[in-house]
Write a protein that holds these residues in place. Structure first.
Motif, mmCIF file in Angstrom:
data_model
loop_
_atom_site.group_PDB
_atom_site.id
_atom_site.type_symbol
_atom_site.label_atom_id
_atom_site.label_comp_id
_atom_site.label_asym_id
_atom_site.label_seq_id
_atom_site.Cartn_x
_atom_site.Cartn_y
_atom_site.Cartn_z
ATOM 1 N N LEU A 29 -52.668 -18.930 -15.704
ATOM 2 C CA LEU A 29 -51.869 -18.066 -16.574
ATOM 3 C C LEU A 29 -52.501 -16.685 -16.696
ATOM 4 C CD1 LEU A 29 -50.948 -20.616 -19.383
ATOM 5 C CD2 LEU A 29 -49.385 -19.605 -17.707
ATOM 6 N N LEU A 30 -53.834 -16.644 -16.764
ATOM 7 C CA LEU A 30 -54.540 -15.369 -16.870
ATOM 8 C C LEU A 30 -54.301 -14.504 -15.648
ATOM 9 C CD1 LEU A 30 -56.608 -13.916 -18.766
ATOM 10 C CD2 LEU A 30 -58.415 -14.923 -17.352
ATOM 11 N N ARG A 31 -54.180 -15.140 -14.478
ATOM 12 C CA ARG A 31 -54.017 -14.415 -13.218
ATOM 13 C C ARG A 31 -52.569 -14.399 -12.724
ATOM 14 N NH1 ARG A 31 -58.980 -14.095 -10.127
ATOM 15 N NH2 ARG A 31 -60.750 -14.770 -11.416
ATOM 16 N N ASP A 32 -51.660 -15.024 -13.478
ATOM 17 C CA ASP A 32 -50.252 -15.128 -13.078
ATOM 18 C C ASP A 32 -50.138 -15.790 -11.705
ATOM 19 O OD1 ASP A 32 -47.510 -14.931 -13.298
ATOM 20 O OD2 ASP A 32 -47.423 -12.907 -12.453
ATOM 21 N N LEU A 33 -50.799 -16.932 -11.565
ATOM 22 C CA LEU A 33 -50.790 -17.692 -10.317
ATOM 23 C C LEU A 33 -50.236 -19.088 -10.557
ATOM 24 C CD1 LEU A 33 -54.303 -16.781 -8.855
ATOM 25 C CD2 LEU A 33 -52.080 -15.868 -8.164
ATOM 26 N N ARG A 34 -49.818 -19.719 -9.481
ATOM 27 C CA ARG A 34 -49.405 -21.117 -9.539
ATOM 28 C C ARG A 34 -50.639 -22.021 -9.627
ATOM 29 N NH1 ARG A 34 -47.874 -22.754 -4.876
ATOM 30 N NH2 ARG A 34 -48.590 -20.918 -3.720
ATOM 31 N N LEU A 35 -50.446 -23.192 -10.200
ATOM 32 C CA LEU A 35 -51.492 -24.212 -10.247
ATOM 33 C C LEU A 35 -51.061 -25.386 -9.374
ATOM 34 C CD1 LEU A 35 -54.170 -25.174 -11.511
ATOM 35 C CD2 LEU A 35 -52.819 -26.279 -13.300
ATOM 36 N N ARG A 36 -51.964 -25.852 -8.549
ATOM 37 C CA ARG A 36 -51.667 -26.950 -7.633
ATOM 38 C C ARG A 36 -52.701 -28.057 -7.835
ATOM 39 N NH1 ARG A 36 -52.747 -26.790 -1.148
ATOM 40 N NH2 ARG A 36 -51.528 -28.617 -0.527
ATOM 41 N N LEU A 37 -52.238 -29.240 -8.177
ATOM 42 C CA LEU A 37 -53.111 -30.395 -8.325
ATOM 43 C C LEU A 37 -53.127 -31.182 -7.018
ATOM 44 C CD1 LEU A 37 -51.969 -31.755 -11.815
ATOM 45 C CD2 LEU A 37 -53.564 -29.888 -11.314
ATOM 46 N N ILE A 38 -54.323 -31.568 -6.576
ATOM 47 C CA ILE A 38 -54.480 -32.352 -5.353
ATOM 48 C C ILE A 38 -55.241 -33.632 -5.681
ATOM 49 C CG2 ILE A 38 -55.587 -32.475 -3.090
ATOM 50 C CD1 ILE A 38 -53.288 -30.626 -3.004
ATOM 51 N N HIS A 39 -54.647 -34.754 -5.309
ATOM 52 C CA HIS A 39 -55.349 -36.032 -5.446
ATOM 53 C C HIS A 39 -55.402 -36.679 -4.063
ATOM 54 C CE1 HIS A 39 -56.884 -39.776 -6.944
ATOM 55 N NE2 HIS A 39 -55.798 -40.442 -6.597
ATOM 56 N N ALA A 40 -56.603 -36.825 -3.520
ATOM 57 C CA ALA A 40 -56.781 -37.420 -2.196
ATOM 58 C C ALA A 40 -57.144 -38.895 -2.346
ATOM 59 C CB ALA A 40 -57.877 -36.688 -1.434
ATOM 60 N N TRP A 41 -56.551 -39.714 -1.497
ATOM 61 C CA TRP A 41 -56.894 -41.136 -1.514
ATOM 62 C C TRP A 41 -56.813 -41.662 -0.092
ATOM 63 C CZ3 TRP A 41 -53.273 -45.310 -0.671
ATOM 64 C CH2 TRP A 41 -51.975 -44.873 -0.368
ATOM 65 N N ASN A 42 -57.618 -42.653 0.187
ATOM 66 C CA ASN A 42 -57.666 -43.227 1.527
ATOM 67 C C ASN A 42 -56.690 -44.387 1.631
ATOM 68 O OD1 ASN A 42 -59.716 -41.506 2.426
ATOM 69 N ND2 ASN A 42 -61.294 -42.821 1.546
ATOM 70 N N PRO A 43 -55.632 -44.245 2.400
ATOM 71 C CA PRO A 43 -54.706 -45.366 2.565
ATOM 72 C C PRO A 43 -55.382 -46.488 3.336
ATOM 73 C CG PRO A 43 -54.170 -43.612 4.091
ATOM 74 C CD PRO A 43 -55.245 -43.076 3.195
ATOM 75 N N PRO A 44 -54.974 -47.732 3.114
ATOM 76 C CA PRO A 44 -55.590 -48.853 3.825
ATOM 77 C C PRO A 44 -55.371 -48.744 5.327
ATOM 78 C CG PRO A 44 -53.593 -49.551 2.688
ATOM 79 C CD PRO A 44 -53.889 -48.158 2.221
ATOM 80 N N ALA A 45 -56.355 -49.221 6.085
ATOM 81 C CA ALA A 45 -56.261 -49.155 7.544
ATOM 82 C C ALA A 45 -55.129 -50.015 8.070
ATOM 83 C CB ALA A 45 -57.592 -49.585 8.161
ATOM 84 N N HIS A 46 -54.827 -51.120 7.389
ATOM 85 C CA HIS A 46 -53.752 -52.016 7.801
ATOM 86 C C HIS A 46 -52.739 -52.114 6.671
ATOM 87 C CE1 HIS A 46 -56.222 -53.130 11.208
ATOM 88 N NE2 HIS A 46 -57.220 -53.372 10.370
ATOM 89 N N PRO A 47 -51.488 -52.200 6.967
ATOM 90 C CA PRO A 47 -50.479 -52.297 5.914
ATOM 91 C C PRO A 47 -50.769 -53.475 4.986
ATOM 92 C CG PRO A 47 -49.450 -51.965 8.059
ATOM 93 C CD PRO A 47 -50.906 -52.243 8.313
ATOM 94 N N ALA A 48 -50.657 -53.202 3.684
ATOM 95 C CA ALA A 48 -50.893 -54.247 2.696
ATOM 96 C C ALA A 48 -49.628 -55.071 2.518
ATOM 97 C CB ALA A 48 -51.296 -53.615 1.363
ATOM 98 N N PRO A 49 -49.765 -56.306 2.063
ATOM 99 C CA PRO A 49 -48.574 -57.090 1.774
ATOM 100 C C PRO A 49 -47.757 -56.425 0.673
ATOM 101 C CG PRO A 49 -50.543 -58.125 0.873
ATOM 102 C CD PRO A 49 -51.015 -57.031 1.762
#
Length: 279
Positions: A29-49
């Motif tokens: 807000l101070l800089r009049d910019l957008r805020l972007r949230l990033i959440h990284a997660w490791n998907p399983p190597a094999h499809p889960a049931p």
């Protein structure tokens, strides 16, 4: 400032993420910019049931972002905020996001406690290799003030760090506190060659002069201490709402070395710490 670049926050499931996100929201807000949230997660190597959605890791990761976005919008009216779930390893995901950001904000648990970004390789690698400023917000940082502190080396001042610090002080309407620390103590020969040199006052004034001229409305207070830089910078930070430190180019390394000043600051400074790479 790069036109259109957002402020990006790395979000995980720990309690330090919301304070970092709220700090970043105020900065956006101070800089009049957008805020972007990033959440990284490791998907399983094999499809889960097939599982009920409440048991799906992706569901809870998305729920984490959705809830935080709602909280930020309620608390900071007018904030432009988006969230993204990135199915990648944390470090490359955040470093890639940081390349397109004005700055990257990370949360850290309170000083001296285990966990969070900073005591593992994730935080060290991001701080060491981010191409734009990385800001560390501690979960127990003291209330914000308008003043900004910046550590200044006299051998080769980091102009990007000085620009960032003066700009931050101007936006906040606070005092810029330029801190120069040094000692002749054993084991710190490089710092001694830099900091014990006579005429430090004149050298600091010369380093600050172009930025005083560019930001004439920013009051500047110069501070000198004979303590080692790692201690002196941290000890002069109280009373400031932000501590800015420059970072030289870091060589690729499985365990990046940040230097004693940055290491001490991100673990012990009583306020958010901005680590600004040299351009």
């Amino acid at each position: 400032m790069r036109m259109g670049a957002p402020i990006t926050v790395g979000v995980d499931g720990f309690a330090e993420s919301p304070p970092a996100a709220h700090w970043a929201a105020r900065e956006a807000l101070l800089r009049d910019l957008r805020l972007r949230l990033i959440h990284a997660w490791n998907p399983p190597a094999h499809p889960a049931p097939v599982l009920p959605h409440e048991d799906d890791q992706c569901y809870w990761s998305q729920r984490l972002l959705t809830d935080l976005v709602g909280e930020l919008r309620d608390t900071h009216p007018g904030l432009r905020v988006s969230a993204e779930l990135v199915p990648r390893e944390t470090v490359p995901a955040l470093l890639d996001a940081a390349r397109d950001a004005e700055m990257l904000v990370l949360g850290s648990r309170g000083r001296g406690t285990p966990g969070g970004f900073l005591l593992g390789s994730t935080g060290r690698r991001i701080l060491a290799h981010g191409v734009h400023p990385v800001i560390v917000v501690h979960a127990d940082d003291k209330p914000l003030t308008a003043d900004v502190a910046v550590g200044v080396s006299l051998r080769q001042p980091n102009e990007e760090a000085l620009r960032f610090a003066f700009d931050a002080a101007a936006r906040r309407g606070g005092v810029l506190r330029a801190v120069h620390a040094g000692t002749n103590g054993p084991g710190d020969e490089a710092a001694a060659a830099d900091e014990a040199e006579p005429g430090a006052e004149g050298a600091l004034d010369a380093a600050l002069r172009p930025w005083r001229e560019r930001y004439p409305g920013v009051p500047v207070a110069e501070a000198f201490t004979a303590e080692r830089p790692a201690l002196g910078v941290v000890h002069t930070a109280p009373g400031s709402g932000l501590l800015v430190l420059g970072r030289d180019e870091t060589e690729p390394d499985p365990v990046p070395h940040l230097g004693s000043v940055i290491h001490a600051a991100v673990h012990h400074a009583p306020c958010p710490v901005a680590v600004v790479p040299r351009g």
